[in-house]
Design a protein around this motif. Structure first.
Motif, PDB file in Angstrom:
ATOM      1  N   GLN A 253      42.642  45.505  38.571  1.00 22.82           N
ATOM      2  CA  GLN A 253      42.375  44.902  39.707  1.00 22.82           C
ATOM      3  C   GLN A 253      43.660  44.292  40.174  1.00 22.82           C
ATOM      4  O   GLN A 253      44.437  43.872  39.832  1.00 22.82           O
ATOM      5  CB  GLN A 253      41.568  44.000  40.011  1.00 22.82           C
ATOM      6  N   PRO A 254      44.162  45.117  41.617  1.00 28.87           N
ATOM      7  CA  PRO A 254      45.190  44.096  41.945  1.00 28.87           C
ATOM      8  C   PRO A 254      45.394  43.203  41.867  1.00 28.87           C
ATOM      9  O   PRO A 254      46.643  42.316  41.767  1.00 28.87           O
ATOM     10  CB  PRO A 254      45.129  44.748  43.498  1.00 28.87           C
ATOM     11  N   TYR A 255      44.714  42.275  42.030  1.00 23.79           N
ATOM     12  CA  TYR A 255      44.731  40.862  42.673  1.00 23.79           C
ATOM     13  C   TYR A 255      44.949  40.299  40.525  1.00 23.79           C
ATOM     14  O   TYR A 255      44.446  38.678  40.691  1.00 23.79           O
ATOM     15  CB  TYR A 255      43.839  40.284  42.778  1.00 23.79           C
ATOM     16  N   GLY A 256      44.430  40.528  39.966  1.00 26.68           N
ATOM     17  CA  GLY A 256      44.805  40.131  38.102  1.00 26.68           C
ATOM     18  C   GLY A 256      43.470  39.798  37.874  1.00 26.68           C
ATOM     19  O   GLY A 256      42.668  38.827  38.351  1.00 26.68           O
ATOM     20  N   CYS A 257      44.038  38.748  37.038  1.00 27.51           N
ATOM     21  CA  CYS A 257      43.650  37.534  36.622  1.00 27.51           C
ATOM     22  C   CYS A 257      43.911  36.357  36.137  1.00 27.51           C
ATOM     23  O   CYS A 257      44.765  35.437  35.687  1.00 27.51           O
ATOM     24  CB  CYS A 257      42.686  37.823  35.223  1.00 27.51           C
ATOM     25  N   PRO A 258      44.392  35.233  38.346  1.00 31.50           N
ATOM     26  CA  PRO A 258      45.158  34.172  38.238  1.00 31.50           C
ATOM     27  C   PRO A 258      44.965  32.980  37.529  1.00 31.50           C
ATOM     28  O   PRO A 258      45.790  32.128  37.002  1.00 31.50           O
ATOM     29  CB  PRO A 258      45.096  34.306  39.878  1.00 31.50           C
ATOM     30  N   ALA A 259      43.369  32.878  36.866  1.00 33.29           N
ATOM     31  CA  ALA A 259      42.753  32.435  36.008  1.00 33.29           C
ATOM     32  C   ALA A 259      42.904  32.096  34.470  1.00 33.29           C
ATOM     33  O   ALA A 259      43.099  30.596  34.235  1.00 33.29           O
ATOM     34  CB  ALA A 259      41.516  31.517  36.673  1.00 33.29           C
ATOM     35  N   GLY A 260      43.993  32.786  34.714  1.00 32.93           N
ATOM     36  CA  GLY A 260      43.840  33.427  33.263  1.00 32.93           C
ATOM     37  C   GLY A 260      42.781  34.753  32.391  1.00 32.93           C
ATOM     38  O   GLY A 260      41.745  34.449  33.052  1.00 32.93           O
ATOM     39  N   GLN A 261      43.774  34.974  31.339  1.00 34.22           N
ATOM     40  CA  GLN A 261      42.627  36.380  30.083  1.00 34.22           C
ATOM     41  C   GLN A 261      41.180  36.091  30.252  1.00 34.22           C
ATOM     42  O   GLN A 261      40.838  36.321  31.048  1.00 34.22           O
ATOM     43  CB  GLN A 261      43.742  36.481  29.812  1.00 34.22           C
ATOM     44  N   ALA A 262      41.460  33.822  29.516  1.00 38.15           N
ATOM     45  CA  ALA A 262      39.613  34.419  29.596  1.00 38.15           C
ATOM     46  C   ALA A 262      39.285  33.486  30.197  1.00 38.15           C
ATOM     47  O   ALA A 262      37.618  32.783  29.678  1.00 38.15           O
ATOM     48  CB  ALA A 262      39.818  33.774  28.041  1.00 38.15           C
ATOM     49  N   ALA A 263      38.930  33.307  31.219  1.00 36.17           N
ATOM     50  CA  ALA A 263      38.868  32.357  32.824  1.00 36.17           C
ATOM     51  C   ALA A 263      37.723  32.891  33.138  1.00 36.17           C
ATOM     52  O   ALA A 263      36.605  32.613  33.923  1.00 36.17           O
ATOM     53  CB  ALA A 263      39.570  32.210  33.941  1.00 36.17           C
ATOM     54  N   TYR A 264      36.996  34.481  33.385  1.00 38.15           N
ATOM     55  CA  TYR A 264      35.637  35.064  33.580  1.00 38.15           C
ATOM     56  C   TYR A 264      34.643  35.136  32.934  1.00 38.15           C
ATOM     57  O   TYR A 264      34.059  36.417  33.437  1.00 38.15           O
ATOM     58  CB  TYR A 264      36.409  35.996  34.595  1.00 38.15           C
ATOM     59  N   TYR A 265      34.496  34.394  32.220  1.00 37.43           N
ATOM     60  CA  TYR A 265      32.895  34.800  31.034  1.00 37.43           C
ATOM     61  C   TYR A 265      32.107  33.963  31.867  1.00 37.43           C
ATOM     62  O   TYR A 265      31.697  33.991  33.493  1.00 37.43           O
ATOM     63  CB  TYR A 265      32.948  33.424  30.394  1.00 37.43           C
ATOM     64  N   GLY A 266      30.649  34.423  31.477  1.00 37.36           N
ATOM     65  CA  GLY A 266      29.300  34.076  32.805  1.00 37.36           C
ATOM     66  C   GLY A 266      29.355  32.749  32.797  1.00 37.36           C
ATOM     67  O   GLY A 266      29.351  31.823  31.933  1.00 37.36           O
ATOM     68  N   ARG A 267      28.653  32.298  33.416  1.00 32.18           N
ATOM     69  CA  ARG A 267      28.685  30.911  33.697  1.00 32.18           C
ATOM     70  C   ARG A 267      26.795  31.225  35.074  1.00 32.18           C
ATOM     71  O   ARG A 267      27.241  32.264  36.498  1.00 32.18           O
ATOM     72  CB  ARG A 267      29.804  30.636  35.192  1.00 32.18           C
ATOM     73  N   GLY A 268      26.507  29.857  35.502  1.00 32.27           N
ATOM     74  CA  GLY A 268      25.954  29.811  36.886  1.00 32.27           C
ATOM     75  C   GLY A 268      24.515  30.648  36.092  1.00 32.27           C
ATOM     76  O   GLY A 268      24.191  31.501  35.148  1.00 32.27           O
ATOM     77  N   PRO A 269      23.273  30.343  37.560  1.00 31.26           N
ATOM     78  CA  PRO A 269      21.959  31.367  36.963  1.00 31.26           C
ATOM     79  C   PRO A 269      21.528  32.922  36.844  1.00 31.26           C
ATOM     80  O   PRO A 269      20.716  33.436  36.199  1.00 31.26           O
ATOM     81  CB  PRO A 269      21.642  30.553  38.072  1.00 31.26           C
ATOM     82  N   ILE A 270      22.565  33.015  36.999  1.00 34.06           N
ATOM     83  CA  ILE A 270      22.604  34.661  36.817  1.00 34.06           C
ATOM     84  C   ILE A 270      24.012  35.492  36.048  1.00 34.06           C
ATOM     85  O   ILE A 270      24.854  36.026  36.675  1.00 34.06           O
ATOM     86  CB  ILE A 270      22.511  35.430  38.313  1.00 34.06           C
ATOM     87  N   GLN A 271      24.085  33.814  35.708  1.00 31.88           N
ATOM     88  CA  GLN A 271      25.861  34.279  35.118  1.00 31.88           C
ATOM     89  C   GLN A 271      26.761  35.618  35.245  1.00 31.88           C
ATOM     90  O   GLN A 271      27.313  36.328  34.999  1.00 31.88           O
ATOM     91  CB  GLN A 271      25.934  35.283  33.479  1.00 31.88           C
ATOM     92  N   LEU A 272      26.736  35.119  36.132  1.00 30.18           N
ATOM     93  CA  LEU A 272      28.410  35.920  36.829  1.00 30.18           C
ATOM     94  C   LEU A 272      29.603  35.648  35.535  1.00 30.18           C
ATOM     95  O   LEU A 272      30.346  34.762  35.019  1.00 30.18           O
ATOM     96  CB  LEU A 272      29.229  34.612  38.521  1.00 30.18           C
ATOM     97  N   SER A 273      30.028  36.723  35.667  1.00 24.80           N
ATOM     98  CA  SER A 273      31.552  37.068  35.066  1.00 24.80           C
ATOM     99  C   SER A 273      32.455  38.436  35.358  1.00 24.80           C
ATOM    100  O   SER A 273      31.576  38.892  36.074  1.00 24.80           O
ATOM    101  CB  SER A 273      30.785  37.538  33.900  1.00 24.80           C
ATOM    102  N   TRP A 274      33.497  38.582  34.263  1.00 21.98           N
ATOM    103  CA  TRP A 274      34.266  39.648  35.215  1.00 21.98           C
ATOM    104  C   TRP A 274      34.818  38.902  36.377  1.00 21.98           C
ATOM    105  O   TRP A 274      34.485  38.123  37.142  1.00 21.98           O
ATOM    106  CB  TRP A 274      33.611  41.305  35.348  1.00 21.98           C
ATOM    107  N   ASN A 275      36.383  39.505  36.897  1.00 22.19           N
ATOM    108  CA  ASN A 275      37.434  39.145  37.520  1.00 22.19           C
ATOM    109  C   ASN A 275      36.849  39.493  39.143  1.00 22.19           C
ATOM    110  O   ASN A 275      37.094  38.780  39.765  1.00 22.19           O
ATOM    111  CB  ASN A 275      38.682  39.197  37.007  1.00 22.19           C
TER     112      ASN A 275
END
Length: 377
Positions: A253-275
């Protein structure tokens, strides 16, 4: 469970871990302060039984709004006309300089229809500004006359509890009451607040507000049943298997992962994941989730909004959004297909499908509505 393939473009379904410790201090403050009385004569009553008051009864732009002894004057007569505003003396309750930070003061100002003048009165007696995802708050928890009102991160403490005129949890009302919500989730994590859910509803006003009363209740039950399945009954906030965390960064993705490689794990009521999902959800909601994904596990309203974003806008592996599946009466089974159909539907995991259906049937029973047909996928 096995890892989700990296090519998958929707929130994964994995095991979960518990969130940060619950807000235990709320109970301490609850013992120190008196709960607000019921509103009367248009008053908004709060901490110490005192009223939200326009200083000097002035309707000049920029007049401070404060806490003061209730006196029945026009400075304390508020109306909720149903457009999301709270009004007194012909003007609107307004956040100074359109602030969203903790401590931003409130004032009276000409009604302009801007987000800093929008408020949701929840069934938990919070008054929430959806843009800031913060609650109307009495500064320093003081009951002294003249104490300024501000916005602050919602904490459930008595200095954020209000009784407002009308008593409608939000314009048009949410079809699930707070008592029904608590009945659905008796062991829920304190992170998943009812007030956070009702504050998030303004982001998608068509949710549980479209069609007949039956359809509205069926949609609310369907969303909450899937959420319950994903989170173990609203117990889990983040993905448990930390070994998976580095796998949810797509560097193509052109915007990459600015919060870090391991920052986009599942969270919330429908487990949002991926950058890319954090980017898409954040763009849709006007929140920088790509740069700061931790907001989803730190702010209940934002967490609920990400779940509603997926529900209302994403087809997933299905052919329609879960919202459209319910309002067009395609059936609960199509919501399963849109959320996790590639792993569960068409006989791939009938036990998981049955778990969702059973929960949906339980929730429709609580709401007093028939579940409808086409329950399976």
């Amino acid at each position: 469970m096995s890892l989700i393939p990296l090519a998958r473009l929707l929130p994964g379904r994995r095991s979960w871990g518990r969130s940060a410790a619950a807000l235990a201090i709320a109970a301490v403050f609850a013992a120190l302060f008196t709960a607000p009385a019921q509103a009367a004569d248009g008053q908004i009553t709060g901490l110490g039984g005192k009223c939200a008051d326009v200083a000097g009864a002035s309707n000049a732009n920029g007049t401070p709004v404060q806490l003061y002894d209730c006196n029945g004057s026009n400075a304390q007569r508020w109306s909720l006309p149903g457009d999301g505003t709270i009004r007194a003396l012909g003007k609107c309750l307004d956040i100074v300089d359109r602030g969203t930070a903790d401590g931003s003061l409130v004032q009276l100002w000409d009604c302009a229809g801007t987000p800093n003048q929008q408020w949701v009165v929840s069934g938990a007696n919070d008054i929430v500004n959806p843009q800031a995802d913060k609650c109307l708050d009495v500064r320093d928890r003081s009951t002294a006359n003249g104490t300024r009102l501000q916005i602050w991160t919602c904490s459930g403490q008595p200095n954020q509890k209000w009784s407002a005129p009308g008593g409608d949890p939000q314009p048009g009302g949410f079809v699930v009451s707070e008592s029904q919500f608590n009945q659905m989730f008796p062991g829920r994590n304190s992170f998943y607040t009812y007030s956070g859910l009702t504050a998030a509803l303004s982001a998608y006003p068509g949710f549980a507000k479209t069609g007949s009363d039956t359809v509205k209740k069926q949609e609310a039950a369907a969303f909450l049943a899937n959420v319950s399945h994903e989170t173990g009954g609203l117990v889990h906030v983040v993905e448990q298997n930390t070994a998976n965390y580095p796998h949810y960064c797509d560097w193509s993705q052109p915007y990459g992962c600015p919060a870090g490689q391991a920052a986009y794990y599942g969270r919330g009521p429908i487990q949002l994941s991926w950058n890319f999902n954090y980017k898409a959800a954040g763009d849709a909601l006007g929140i920088d989730l790509l740069g700061n994904p931790w907001q989803v596990e730190q702010n209940a309203a934002i967490a609920w909004k990400t779940g509603l974003w997926y529900w209302n806008t994403q087809n997933g592996p299905g052919t329609m959004t879960p919202h459209n599946a319910m309002v067009n009466q395609a059936g609960f089974g199509q919501t399963i297909r849109s959320i996790n159909g590639s792993l569960e539907c068409d006989g791939k995991n009938p036990a998981q499908v049955q778990s969702r259906v059973t929960k949906y049937q339980q929730f429709t029973q609580i709401l007093g509505v028939a579940p409808g047909g086409n329950l399976y996928c």
